[in-house]
Design a protein around this motif. Structure first.
Motif, mmCIF file in Angstrom:
data_model
loop_
_atom_site.group_PDB
_atom_site.id
_atom_site.type_symbol
_atom_site.label_atom_id
_atom_site.label_comp_id
_atom_site.label_asym_id
_atom_site.label_seq_id
_atom_site.Cartn_x
_atom_site.Cartn_y
_atom_site.Cartn_z
ATOM 1 N N ILE A 211 0.839 -1.209 0.000
ATOM 2 C CA ILE A 211 0.000 0.000 0.000
ATOM 3 C C ILE A 211 0.870 1.253 0.000
ATOM 4 N N ALA A 212 1.895 1.268 0.870
ATOM 5 C CA ALA A 212 2.790 2.424 0.939
ATOM 6 C C ALA A 212 3.556 2.604 -0.370
ATOM 7 N N ALA A 213 4.008 1.488 -0.947
ATOM 8 C CA ALA A 213 4.738 1.575 -2.210
ATOM 9 C C ALA A 213 3.837 2.092 -3.315
ATOM 10 N N GLY A 214 2.577 1.659 -3.326
ATOM 11 C CA GLY A 214 1.642 2.137 -4.342
ATOM 12 C C GLY A 214 1.400 3.624 -4.241
ATOM 13 N N VAL A 215 1.243 4.132 -3.015
ATOM 14 C CA VAL A 215 1.051 5.571 -2.817
ATOM 15 C C VAL A 215 2.266 6.343 -3.328
ATOM 16 N N LEU A 216 3.453 5.846 -3.020
ATOM 17 C CA LEU A 216 4.673 6.519 -3.468
ATOM 18 C C LEU A 216 4.772 6.528 -4.989
ATOM 19 N N VAL A 217 4.493 5.401 -5.626
ATOM 20 C CA VAL A 217 4.602 5.303 -7.083
ATOM 21 C C VAL A 217 3.623 6.260 -7.761
ATOM 22 N N THR A 218 2.375 6.265 -7.311
ATOM 23 C CA THR A 218 1.389 7.152 -7.925
ATOM 24 C C THR A 218 1.745 8.614 -7.699
ATOM 25 N N ALA A 219 2.231 8.947 -6.506
ATOM 26 C CA ALA A 219 2.598 10.329 -6.213
ATOM 27 C C ALA A 219 3.752 10.794 -7.103
ATOM 28 N N VAL A 220 4.757 9.950 -7.277
ATOM 29 C CA VAL A 220 5.879 10.304 -8.156
ATOM 30 C C VAL A 220 5.388 10.474 -9.593
ATOM 31 N N HIS A 221 4.539 9.568 -10.023
ATOM 32 C CA HIS A 221 3.960 9.655 -11.362
ATOM 33 C C HIS A 221 3.251 10.995 -11.549
ATOM 34 N N ALA A 222 2.395 11.364 -10.598
ATOM 35 C CA ALA A 222 1.610 12.599 -10.715
ATOM 36 C C ALA A 222 2.496 13.832 -10.702
ATOM 37 N N ILE A 223 3.459 13.872 -9.775
ATOM 38 C CA ILE A 223 4.329 15.044 -9.659
ATOM 39 C C ILE A 223 5.171 15.232 -10.914
ATOM 40 N N ALA A 224 5.745 14.139 -11.411
ATOM 41 C CA ALA A 224 6.582 14.234 -12.611
ATOM 42 C C ALA A 224 5.762 14.664 -13.823
ATOM 43 N N LEU A 225 4.599 14.065 -13.983
ATOM 44 C CA LEU A 225 3.767 14.372 -15.151
ATOM 45 C C LEU A 225 3.324 15.826 -15.143
ATOM 46 N N ILE A 226 2.781 16.271 -14.025
ATOM 47 C CA ILE A 226 2.271 17.646 -13.952
ATOM 48 C C ILE A 226 3.406 18.657 -14.035
ATOM 49 N N GLY A 227 4.517 18.372 -13.358
ATOM 50 C CA GLY A 227 5.637 19.300 -13.391
ATOM 51 C C GLY A 227 6.181 19.502 -14.791
#
Length: 525
Positions: free
Chosen positions: A444-460
């Motif tokens: 669960i923690a790894a999934g949250v981290l992966v999605t957060a990195v995905h979102a931050i990189a994409l939007i940035g």
């Protein structure tokens, strides 16, 4: 329970019914949709491991879904590689980097290759990627367990990311591009004496326009010809984007108080369903409406979008073509095009069967990847790739590959539901065990981290490198996550701003293909 175990067909539809009902429940306007079938199947198999469906059901569903996605996305997939290279490269590279992050987290946490692939599929909420991973590991429960534990976080975090993108202003120096103009029509009164032909006015700096009807003075109305000379006192009906129409108005004169689109005594108009198979995959020019019936196609409606009926526009089954024609020829045009709702819903069994068979054959071919071993595309990527190619071709001689939009939507939805019901039934016990163990918390923690990195990189990158508007970025986020809930939220928040849909349509096919391939590569680690 024992009765359902003995009746797999009944079990299938019980799971589909319960899962669909659960998926329709909305919390603040958001629902989990078809993924609910997976969780219902997980719950059923946790109660009794024998409540599992035969593998063939999942394989058939997966092949239908993947092929349908390919056929539907084929035309836009290849055109996006040419016209939207930067956004496509952004999404593909971000998803590849996220795959590398999953591999690193898997090595750090001691996850199995199947769990790593499931982590990637769940954090990116992509069921076809899960399907590819499940097939690669021979039906083992690891990918499904990881997917189930990380899916919810993938939806919630990307919803928050889309909301942030919509609220944020474009960066300094960026261009907050306006939403594309919808197709409109206007009657123009010619007051200038610069004599021009209809053909000379077709191209404008703001896009193409079409000329539908023409009236000389107060005489009868006729369908416009390319060589029609527009002189002072004439009226002409123009169709196209608003800015392009405004440009033509300046060239010709002014808007007329008389609307030719409301005059139906001489020239009539009608929207007709294309249901004649001989025209599937052909262009507007191939219809030869002018030569045969003195008629002209002006618009094509496909799904929920209108397109200008230019000569090179490629037609698909079920397209609704708006035709202007002399009133006495309208019935002939309708018979010529078919105009049958029944014909437009035909699933084209020959093209469908041959296409899926070719996809399954491709999926069985071993592909050697140096340093990783042999990879088979399987029931997901094989039909998807063949579907993309055949969807782009539309037809090969007498064989039509395209499918009506309505039929593709039905096949896609049915196919993914079949697979989800199968996959959940194979992992219920393992899912419950994972929740109650440290492994579940890690995933669960790894999934949250992966999605957060995905979102931050994409939007940035989209905001500061591509200088895209918030509406475009929200569309990119929904497509990169391949998540309908994010798209629905962005559409609702922007009152269906066209920029959201265009951003989504541009990168969705590439995101889908990239995830399926990377999920399979992760099973080789």
């Amino acid at each position: 329970m024992s009765y359902l175990v003995e009746q797999p067909v009944l079990l299938l539809f019980v799971l589909l019914a319960l899962g669909t009902a659960l998926g329709n429940i909305r919390v603040k306007g958001i629902s989990i949709g078809p993924a609910a079938v997976l969780f219902v199947a997980l719950g059923a198999s946790a109660i009794d491991p024998e409540l599992a469906l035969p593998a063939m059901i999942g394989n058939v569903g997966l092949a239908l879904f993947a092929y349908g996605v390919g056929v539907m996305a084929g035309p836009s997939f290849f055109s996006s590689l040419r016209t939207g290279a930067k956004p496509v490269a952004l999404v593909a590279s971000t998803l590849a980097a996220v795959g590398g992050l999953c591999w690193g987290l898997g090595a750090l946490l001691g996850l199995t290759p199947g769990s790593i692939a499931g982590l990637y599929a769940g954090a990116n909420t992509n069921t076809p990627a899960l399907a590819a991973a499940v097939e690669r590991v021979g039906g083992a429960p690891d990918p499904t367990v990881a997917y189930g534990l990380t899916y919810a976080g993938g939806v919630i975090i990307m919803l928050a990311a889309a909301a942030y993108a919509l609220r944020s202003a474009p960066p300094e120096g960026g261009i907050d591009e306006a939403a594309p103009d919808p197709i409109r029509n206007a009657t123009i009164k010619v007051t200038r004496d610069n004599v021009l032909t209809v053909r000379e006015l077709t191209y404008t700096p703001y896009g193409r326009v079409l000329f539908s009807r023409h009236q000389v003075g107060d005489n009868d109305i006729h369908v416009s010809r390319g060589d029609t000379l527009l002189k002072t006192g004439d009226r002409v009906l123009v169709i196209g984007p608003q800015r392009a129409i405004d440009h033509v108005v300046k060239q010709l004169g002014r808007l007329s108080q008389i609307r030719l689109d409301e005059e139906r005594s001489d020239v009539d108009f009608r929207r007709m369903v294309l249901s004649q198979k001989q025209f599937y995959g052909r262009t507007i020019a191939d219809l030869e409406l002018w030569r045969k019936y003195d008629a002209r196609a002006t618009r094509v409606r496909r799904a929920d979008h209108d397109f200008l009926a230019t000569d090179g526009f490629i037609l698909q089954a079920g397209d609704r073509i708006r035709v202007a024609a002399p009133k006495e020829r309208m019935a002939d045009v309708a018979r010529y095009l078919g105009d049958s709702e029944h014909g437009s819903s035909d699933i084209n069994p020959l093209g469908l069967a041959v296409g899926v068979a070719l996809g399954l054959l491709l999926g069985q071919l071993p592909i050697l990847i140096p340093g990783l071993g042999t990879l088979e595309l399987g029931h997901a990527a094989g039909p998807l790739i063949v579907g993309l190619i055949l969807g782009r071709l539309q037809r090969t001689g007498p064989v039509v590959w395209s499918l009506p939009h309505q039929s593709i939507e039905v096949l896609n939805q049915l196919g993914i539901l079949l697979f989800l019901a199968y996959a959940g039934g194979r992992a219920g016990t393992a899912f419950v065990d994972a929740i109650q163990s440290p492994l579940g918390l890690k995933l669960i923690a790894a999934g949250v981290l992966v999605t957060a990195v995905h979102a931050i990189a994409l939007i940035g990158i989209a905001k500061w490198v591509l200088r895209a508007s918030g509406q475009r970025i929200a569309g990119y986020a929904a497509a990169s996550q391949t998540q309908p809930a994010v798209l629905a939220f962005a559409n609702s928040a922007t009152n269906h701003d066209e920029r959201v849909a265009l951003g989504y349509a541009l990168v969705y096919p590439v995101a889908m293909v990239t995830k399926i391939v990377i999920a399979q590569l992760l099973t080789l680690t």
